[in-house]
Design a protein around this motif. Structure first.
Motif, PDB file in Angstrom:
ATOM      1  N   VAL A 158      14.481  -6.263   3.526  1.00  0.00           N
ATOM      2  CA  VAL A 158      15.550  -5.896   2.595  1.00  0.00           C
ATOM      3  C   VAL A 158      15.530  -6.814   1.375  1.00  0.00           C
ATOM      4  O   VAL A 158      15.643  -6.354   0.235  1.00  0.00           O
ATOM      5  CB  VAL A 158      16.916  -5.946   3.298  1.00  0.00           C
ATOM      6  N   ALA A 159      15.368  -8.118   1.597  1.00  0.00           N
ATOM      7  CA  ALA A 159      15.319  -9.056   0.484  1.00  0.00           C
ATOM      8  C   ALA A 159      14.162  -8.735  -0.455  1.00  0.00           C
ATOM      9  O   ALA A 159      14.306  -8.772  -1.687  1.00  0.00           O
ATOM     10  CB  ALA A 159      15.198 -10.485   1.009  1.00  0.00           C
TER      11      ALA A 159
ATOM     12  N   GLU B 289       0.836  -1.206   0.000  1.00  0.00           N
ATOM     13  CA  GLU B 289       0.000   0.000   0.000  1.00  0.00           C
ATOM     14  C   GLU B 289       0.873   1.259   0.000  1.00  0.00           C
ATOM     15  O   GLU B 289       0.598   2.230  -0.713  1.00  0.00           O
ATOM     16  CB  GLU B 289      -0.930   0.005   1.209  1.00  0.00           C
ATOM     17  N   ALA B 290       1.927   1.238   0.821  1.00  0.00           N
ATOM     18  CA  ALA B 290       2.814   2.404   0.878  1.00  0.00           C
ATOM     19  C   ALA B 290       3.547   2.600  -0.442  1.00  0.00           C
ATOM     20  O   ALA B 290       3.639   3.724  -0.960  1.00  0.00           O
ATOM     21  CB  ALA B 290       3.809   2.245   2.025  1.00  0.00           C
ATOM     22  N   LEU B 291       4.063   1.521  -1.009  1.00  0.00           N
ATOM     23  CA  LEU B 291       4.785   1.626  -2.275  1.00  0.00           C
ATOM     24  C   LEU B 291       3.872   2.094  -3.407  1.00  0.00           C
ATOM     25  O   LEU B 291       4.318   2.810  -4.311  1.00  0.00           O
ATOM     26  CB  LEU B 291       5.408   0.277  -2.624  1.00  0.00           C
ATOM     27  N   SER B 292       2.600   1.704  -3.346  1.00  0.00           N
ATOM     28  CA  SER B 292       1.671   2.101  -4.409  1.00  0.00           C
ATOM     29  C   SER B 292       1.443   3.607  -4.424  1.00  0.00           C
ATOM     30  O   SER B 292       0.989   4.157  -5.437  1.00  0.00           O
ATOM     31  CB  SER B 292       0.334   1.380  -4.241  1.00  0.00           C
TER      32      SER B 292
ATOM     33  N   SER C  81      14.556  -7.045  -4.383  1.00  0.00           N
ATOM     34  CA  SER C  81      14.176  -7.955  -5.471  1.00  0.00           C
ATOM     35  C   SER C  81      13.097  -7.391  -6.377  1.00  0.00           C
ATOM     36  O   SER C  81      12.795  -7.970  -7.423  1.00  0.00           O
ATOM     37  CB  SER C  81      13.680  -9.286  -4.884  1.00  0.00           C
ATOM     38  N   ARG C  82      12.509  -6.257  -6.009  1.00  0.00           N
ATOM     39  CA  ARG C  82      11.373  -5.727  -6.766  1.00  0.00           C
ATOM     40  C   ARG C  82      11.821  -5.090  -8.067  1.00  0.00           C
ATOM     41  O   ARG C  82      12.827  -4.371  -8.119  1.00  0.00           O
ATOM     42  CB  ARG C  82      10.606  -4.711  -5.921  1.00  0.00           C
TER      43      ARG C  82
ATOM     44  N   VAL D  14      17.015   3.441   0.212  1.00  0.00           N
ATOM     45  CA  VAL D  14      16.290   4.425  -0.592  1.00  0.00           C
ATOM     46  C   VAL D  14      15.950   3.784  -1.927  1.00  0.00           C
ATOM     47  O   VAL D  14      16.819   3.229  -2.588  1.00  0.00           O
ATOM     48  CB  VAL D  14      17.128   5.695  -0.843  1.00  0.00           C
ATOM     49  N   LEU D  15      14.668   3.820  -2.291  1.00  0.00           N
ATOM     50  CA  LEU D  15      14.218   3.325  -3.592  1.00  0.00           C
ATOM     51  C   LEU D  15      13.655   4.488  -4.398  1.00  0.00           C
ATOM     52  O   LEU D  15      13.038   5.393  -3.844  1.00  0.00           O
ATOM     53  CB  LEU D  15      13.128   2.255  -3.424  1.00  0.00           C
ATOM     54  N   VAL D  16      13.893   4.443  -5.717  1.00  0.00           N
ATOM     55  CA  VAL D  16      13.319   5.417  -6.644  1.00  0.00           C
ATOM     56  C   VAL D  16      12.423   4.652  -7.612  1.00  0.00           C
ATOM     57  O   VAL D  16      12.875   3.692  -8.256  1.00  0.00           O
ATOM     58  CB  VAL D  16      14.391   6.178  -7.437  1.00  0.00           C
ATOM     59  N   ARG D  17      11.145   5.054  -7.704  1.00  0.00           N
ATOM     60  CA  ARG D  17      10.233   4.378  -8.643  1.00  0.00           C
ATOM     61  C   ARG D  17      10.627   4.744 -10.068  1.00  0.00           C
ATOM     62  O   ARG D  17      10.770   5.915 -10.429  1.00  0.00           O
ATOM     63  CB  ARG D  17       8.788   4.771  -8.395  1.00  0.00           C
ATOM     64  N   THR D  18      10.797   3.724 -10.910  1.00  0.00           N
ATOM     65  CA  THR D  18      11.239   3.947 -12.289  1.00  0.00           C
ATOM     66  C   THR D  18      10.059   3.887 -13.250  1.00  0.00           C
ATOM     67  O   THR D  18       8.955   3.515 -12.849  1.00  0.00           O
ATOM     68  CB  THR D  18      12.276   2.890 -12.700  1.00  0.00           C
TER      69      THR D  18
END
Length: 256
Positions: A229-230, A193-196, A234-235, A252-256
């Motif tokens: 973390v895994a 939900e947060a990532l969406s 892996s996403r 830190v992730l950046v949505r591509t």
């Protein structure tokens, strides 16, 4: 809508500014294929001096200048200590948040886990006048401190709510340019939900992936961190910057 190239460029500028990295002149920060700088930073943090996932070691925080800290932070820290709250945002993480917030002028930011408002202070310090911040927590005592110091800032809306329920109610709602998940919901639960809610080119930031003070987190925290973390690394559809040996452990992730 900010695209991947813009978002990755934002990440490079913000993170390289924080760590003092400089890109070669011939490399464009707009190149969506040019992930060298993020790799360089990750390699440095994962280098021989900072083994991957060695969460028993931490680098010393950068030297701080009292005049470079958010104006409200000292008072927040005093109030935080007075109520015995032990999980406030660490200063190195706060400085990174300020840089990432500054990379999203006019954006929408979300903080999951306000606490007493230390992380909030750093985010607000990086925001321009058109950027807005939603921040939420379920702890009324901690939120009282945050409201005392941030309640007068029109850029921030403070929510007293259960993070899981709040996220579940916002599936399909307008997204955010930065989501800082500093509590269990949005990180260990309700992660999808947060990532969406992260827009393309936006940041998803999680911290506290290192060892935490005894009694501050559940006994299964270590296994939960490893699974988190895994999963995140892996996403597909995300550029990942691992800072797992730095400060309290950050991804830190950046949505591509």
């Amino acid at each position: 809508m900010t695209g991947f190239a813009d978002g990755l460029g934002d990440a490079r500028r913000a993170v390289s500014a924080y760590f003092g990295f400089h890109e070669p002149e011939q490399r464009s920060t707009r190149d969506p294929e040019g992930g060298d700088l993020l790799d360089d930073i990750g390699d440095t943090v994962h280098g021989a001096d900072l083994p991957v996932l060695d969460r028993t070691r931490r680098t010393a925080p950068p030297e701080t200048d009292a005049f470079d800290r958010p104006a409200a932070l000292a008072a927040i820290e005093a109030d935080t200590e007075a109520i015995g709250f032990t999980m406030a945002c660490e200063e190195p993480v706060g400085r990174l948040l300020r840089a990432l917030a500054a990379a999203k002028p006019g954006g929408r930011l979300l903080e999951l886990g306000t606490g007493t408002g230390a992380g909030t202070a750093w985010l607000l310090a990086g925001m321009d006048g058109q950027t807005t911040l939603d921040t939420l927590d379920h702890d009324p005592e901690a939120l009282a401190v945050a409201r005392r110091h941030h309640g007068g800032d029109p850029r921030v809306t403070i929510h007293e709510a259960d993070g899981g329920s709040w996220l579940a109610d916002r599936v399909g709602a307008p997204g955010y340019d930065l989501v800082f998940a500093d509590t269990w919901p949005g990180k260990y639960t309700h992660r999808d939900e947060a990532l969406s809610l992260v827009r393309r080119g936006g940041f998803y930031v999680v911290d506290d992936l290192d060892r935490q003070p005894e009694g501050a987190v559940p006994d299964d925290h270590r296994s939960a961190v490893d699974a988190l973390v895994a999963d995140l690394e892996s996403r597909t559809g995300w550029a990942v910057l691992p800072l797992l040996g730095w400060s309290c452990g950050v991804l830190v992730l950046v949505r591509t």
